[in-house]
Design a protein around this motif. Structure first.
Motif, mmCIF file in Angstrom:
data_model
loop_
_atom_site.group_PDB
_atom_site.id
_atom_site.type_symbol
_atom_site.label_atom_id
_atom_site.label_comp_id
_atom_site.label_asym_id
_atom_site.label_seq_id
_atom_site.Cartn_x
_atom_site.Cartn_y
_atom_site.Cartn_z
ATOM 1 N N UNK A 89 0.821 -1.219 0.000
ATOM 2 C CA UNK A 89 0.000 0.000 0.000
ATOM 3 C C UNK A 89 0.854 1.267 0.000
ATOM 4 N N UNK A 90 2.094 1.147 -0.477
ATOM 5 C CA UNK A 90 2.974 2.303 -0.584
ATOM 6 C C UNK A 90 3.609 2.354 -1.974
ATOM 7 N N UNK A 91 2.945 1.754 -2.944
ATOM 8 C CA UNK A 91 3.435 1.828 -4.313
ATOM 9 C C UNK A 91 4.200 0.618 -4.798
ATOM 10 N N UNK A 92 4.305 -0.433 -3.990
ATOM 11 C CA UNK A 92 5.001 -1.648 -4.398
ATOM 12 C C UNK A 92 3.991 -2.782 -4.488
ATOM 13 N N UNK A 93 3.998 -3.469 -5.630
ATOM 14 C CA UNK A 93 3.056 -4.553 -5.895
ATOM 15 C C UNK A 93 3.831 -5.774 -6.374
ATOM 16 N N UNK A 94 3.405 -6.951 -5.929
ATOM 17 C CA UNK A 94 3.999 -8.213 -6.367
ATOM 18 C C UNK A 94 2.928 -9.008 -7.092
#
Length: 159
Positions: A89-94
Motif C-alpha cells: 500500500x505504498x506503491x510496491x506490488x507483487x
C-alpha cells in the motif's frame, strides 16, 4: 491452444535473436539482451494500452490499475489471470504467476533457473509500457525461486 503455442514459440525466437547477432559475450551481452527484450516489451505494452477502450484508461487508483493488469492484461496476453497480487500500500506490488507460460518448458529441471531472466525481460517491459501509457511511471523486476513460478515486482514511482 494453438495461439498460445505460437506466441510461446515466437517469444523463444525473439529471446534467441536478442542474445544472438554478435551482441557481445558475458555480462555485457547479457545486459544488452535484457535491455533489448525489455524495450520490445515496453513498446508492445504501450501498443496494447493504446488499444484499450477509453473507459479502461480512466483508473483513479494505482491498485485498480494493477488489478487491471492482473486480470485483463494477463488474460489477453497469457489466456489466464495472474495467480496472486500483494501490495504494501505504498506503491510496491507483487504479481505472482505459479505457472508462467514462458517458463513451462524449462520447468523440467532446476539447471535452467539461471536462464529464466531472459524469458521474463519482455514481460517486465510489457507491464512497464502498459503502466506508462496509463499514466504511471514504474520500475518492474522479475524473480524466480522455482520453475515455472515467477514474481514480478512493480514499483510505482511517485511524482
Amino acid at each position: 491452444m494453438a495461439d498460445e503455442t505460437l506466441f510461446q514459440l515466437l517469444h523463444t525466437e525473439v529471446v534467441a535473436a536478442a542474445y544472438g547477432g554478435g551482441r557481445g559475450s558475458g555480462d555485457e551481452g547479457q545486459r544488452t539482451g535484457l535491455t533489448v527484450l525489455e524495450s520490445m516489451g515496453f513498446r508492445v505494452g504501450q501498443g496494447l494500452a493504446e488499444r484499450l477502450p477509453r473507459g479502461a484508461l480512466a483508473f483513479r487508483e494505482e491498485l485498480d490499475t494493477i488489478k487491471f493488469l492482473c486480470r485483463d492484461l494477463w488474460g489477453a496476453v497469457f489466456q489466464k489471470q495472474a495467480d496472486n497480487l500483494r501490495t504494501n500500500h505504498q506503491g510496491t506490488y507483487i504479481l505472482q504467476d505459479n505457472n508462467f507460460p514462458f517458463l513451462k518448458q524449462m520447468a523440467r529441471g532446476q539447471q535452467y533457473l539461471e536462464e529464466a531472466p531472459k524469458f521474463l525481460a519482455f514481460t517486465c517491459g510489457l507491464l512497464r509500457g502498459t503502466l506508462s501509457t496509463l499514466g504511471f511511471e514504474s520500475s518492474v523486476t522479475a524473480s524466480v525461486a522455482s520453475l515455472p513460478a515467477c514474481k514480478f515486482q512493480v514499483v510505482i514511482q511517485k511524482p
